[in-house]
Design a protein around this motif. Structure first.
Motif, PDB file in Angstrom:
ATOM      1  N   THR A   7       0.802  -1.088   0.055  1.00 40.87           N
ATOM      2  CA  THR A   7      -0.086   0.175  -0.272  1.00 40.87           C
ATOM      3  C   THR A   7       1.039   1.417   0.067  1.00 40.87           C
ATOM      4  O   THR A   7       1.669   1.146   0.530  1.00 40.87           O
ATOM      5  N   THR A   8       0.714   1.716  -1.050  1.00 35.35           N
ATOM      6  CA  THR A   8       1.730   3.281  -1.415  1.00 35.35           C
ATOM      7  C   THR A   8       1.138   4.126  -1.493  1.00 35.35           C
ATOM      8  O   THR A   8      -0.467   3.879  -1.543  1.00 35.35           O
ATOM      9  N   THR A   9       1.335   5.704  -1.982  1.00 35.39           N
ATOM     10  CA  THR A   9       1.176   6.686  -3.308  1.00 35.39           C
ATOM     11  C   THR A   9       2.203   6.697  -3.829  1.00 35.39           C
ATOM     12  O   THR A   9       2.762   7.445  -4.446  1.00 35.39           O
ATOM     13  N   VAL A  10       0.471   6.924  -4.981  1.00 35.87           N
ATOM     14  CA  VAL A  10       1.669   7.023  -6.407  1.00 35.87           C
ATOM     15  C   VAL A  10       0.974   8.342  -7.032  1.00 35.87           C
ATOM     16  O   VAL A  10       0.054   8.283  -7.279  1.00 35.87           O
ATOM     17  N   ASN A  11       1.597   9.645  -6.872  1.00 37.07           N
ATOM     18  CA  ASN A  11       1.258  10.679  -7.835  1.00 37.07           C
ATOM     19  C   ASN A  11       0.270  11.505  -6.964  1.00 37.07           C
ATOM     20  O   ASN A  11      -0.945  12.382  -7.678  1.00 37.07           O
ATOM     21  N   GLY A  12       0.434  11.145  -5.659  1.00 33.06           N
ATOM     22  CA  GLY A  12      -0.578  11.437  -4.763  1.00 33.06           C
ATOM     23  C   GLY A  12      -1.566  10.993  -5.172  1.00 33.06           C
ATOM     24  O   GLY A  12      -2.869  11.382  -3.352  1.00 33.06           O
TER      25      GLY A  12
END
Length: 158
Positions: A7-12
């Motif tokens: 689980t991450t954040t990519v480009n906001g």
């Protein structure tokens, strides 16, 4: 081997994917998240074509394991423009003809953004040093450096 849930954040934006323990972040971005702007040029961190920003730090995504992205914020070339509005770096690359085949361009743009995020007023020497990890076979680097410095001036309001 069992797949890992990341689980991450990519480009906001929040992002989740499954990956094998040995998959690189580049593999996950391209294959799982379908963000194909980052390129694999060498697979050994020497060319910079796969450059992304992780928590504000410039990273060769071919050298980072995808599982290491868990809980971190990632910026890719796809996040540089705001909808149809190009980032100043993208516009200046076009204006200065700082790209030809385009293979290295995403990595150069991401690296340049990382530079300007850290230092909004770089000298030519600082820009050349910062982008030294990005290899280009087509342009020569003078137009790239001119584009980065011009974008920096515009972003500072000059």
């Amino acid at each position: 081997m069992s797949k890992h849930h990341v689980t991450t954040t990519v480009n906001g934006e929040p992002a989740e994917f499954l990956c094998e323990p040995h998959h690189s972040l580049l593999d996950a971005l391209r294959d799982e998240l379908k963000l194909t702007g980052s390129k694999e040029g060498c697979g050994s961190g020497d060319c910079g074509a796969c450059s992304v920003i992780v928590d504000g730090r410039l990273v060769c995504s071919c050298l980072m394991l995808a599982v290491e992205a868990d809980g971190h914020a990632i910026e890719t070339i796809e996040g540089l423009a705001q909808g149809e509005v190009l980032h100043p770096l993208q516009r200046k690359f076009l204006e200065h003809a700082a790209l030809q085949c385009g293979f290295c361009t995403p990595g150069l743009l991401v690296a340049a953004k990382a530079l300007l995020d850290r230092n909004p007023d770089p000298t030519e020497t600082e820009a050349r040093y910062w982008l030294a990890g990005n290899l280009c076979r087509c342009t020569g680097y003078d137009k790239v450096i001119r584009a980065v410095l011009d974008a920096a001036a515009e972003m500072r309001g000059e």
